[in-house]
Design a protein around this motif. Sequence first.
Motif, PDB file in Angstrom:
ATOM      1  N   LYS A 109       0.854  -1.191   0.000  1.00  0.00           N
ATOM      2  CA  LYS A 109       0.000   0.000   0.000  1.00  0.00           C
ATOM      3  C   LYS A 109       0.888   1.239   0.000  1.00  0.00           C
ATOM      4  N   TYR A 110       0.570   2.159  -0.882  1.00  0.00           N
ATOM      5  CA  TYR A 110       1.341   3.386  -1.045  1.00  0.00           C
ATOM      6  C   TYR A 110       0.388   4.578  -1.039  1.00  0.00           C
ATOM      7  N   THR A 111       0.949   5.746  -0.716  1.00  0.00           N
ATOM      8  CA  THR A 111       0.190   6.986  -0.823  1.00  0.00           C
ATOM      9  C   THR A 111       1.054   7.998  -1.559  1.00  0.00           C
ATOM     10  N   LEU A 112       0.563   8.458  -2.694  1.00  0.00           N
ATOM     11  CA  LEU A 112       1.247   9.494  -3.460  1.00  0.00           C
ATOM     12  C   LEU A 112       0.790  10.850  -2.923  1.00  0.00           C
ATOM     13  N   ALA A 113       1.735  11.725  -2.637  1.00  0.00           N
ATOM     14  CA  ALA A 113       1.426  13.079  -2.180  1.00  0.00           C
ATOM     15  C   ALA A 113       2.177  14.062  -3.072  1.00  0.00           C
ATOM     16  N   ILE A 114       1.458  15.079  -3.564  1.00  0.00           N
ATOM     17  CA  ILE A 114       2.051  16.107  -4.423  1.00  0.00           C
ATOM     18  C   ILE A 114       1.650  17.460  -3.860  1.00  0.00           C
ATOM     19  N   SER A 115       2.620  18.371  -3.756  1.00  0.00           N
ATOM     20  CA  SER A 115       2.332  19.687  -3.202  1.00  0.00           C
ATOM     21  C   SER A 115       3.185  20.743  -3.892  1.00  0.00           C
ATOM     22  N   ARG A 116       2.656  21.941  -3.969  1.00  0.00           N
ATOM     23  CA  ARG A 116       3.433  23.080  -4.450  1.00  0.00           C
ATOM     24  C   ARG A 116       4.282  23.579  -3.290  1.00  0.00           C
ATOM     25  N   LEU A 117       5.446  24.131  -3.586  1.00  0.00           N
ATOM     26  CA  LEU A 117       6.321  24.667  -2.543  1.00  0.00           C
ATOM     27  C   LEU A 117       5.982  26.122  -2.270  1.00  0.00           C
ATOM     28  N   ASN A 118       6.055  26.509  -1.001  1.00  0.00           N
ATOM     29  CA  ASN A 118       5.851  27.910  -0.655  1.00  0.00           C
ATOM     30  C   ASN A 118       7.148  28.681  -0.888  1.00  0.00           C
TER      31      ASN A 118
END
Length: 186
Positions: A109-118
């Motif tokens: 089981k995996y969780t992909l997380a994507i975020s913009r940088l501040n």
Amino acid sequence: EFVEFDANSISLDQQQNNLFLTSLFVNDHLVQPNDTSNLPVKLEQSIRFTKSLELPFQLNNLAFEFSELIYNHGTGVQYAYKLNGVDADWRYTSGTNNRLVYNNLRPGKYTLAISRLNGEGNPLPNPLTLSVTIHPPWYASVWAKIIYAILFVALIMAIVNYFLVLNRLRFERLEKLKTLELSSHK
């Protein structure tokens, strides 16, 4: 009457992530909703609205493409991403590279997380997430392991039983020989 403000005091970094997955590639094949190809994975809705994926073990090469709906950032925007279960820390990419590739993922089981940088280079809170489950092959499933354990215990019991029977037969043969000796001496 004049209104005065400092433009530097306005921070756009407090905005929420406006990221969306736009494409999913499994083993280099684009997966789309209601796809009629032979790929065993089917999306019921667009990848943009999908929260979790379940894939068989042989479909373990994944590529994700993402986009942000705010287009006025220019080319200086950066993103961070990680696949929990694979990446220990965030990985970074520029605003021009919006494709994430993971090859040969093990079952799990995996969780992909994507975020913009501040502005400080830290990922914004509330990243875009997608849960990915890669099922093990049938011979590595929980049920198969239970069957292996039962077979192993049965094999050990059969070996122990074999030696017990062998010992008993040896003992009976010795007793028979002793009774024959005793009967021949009389």
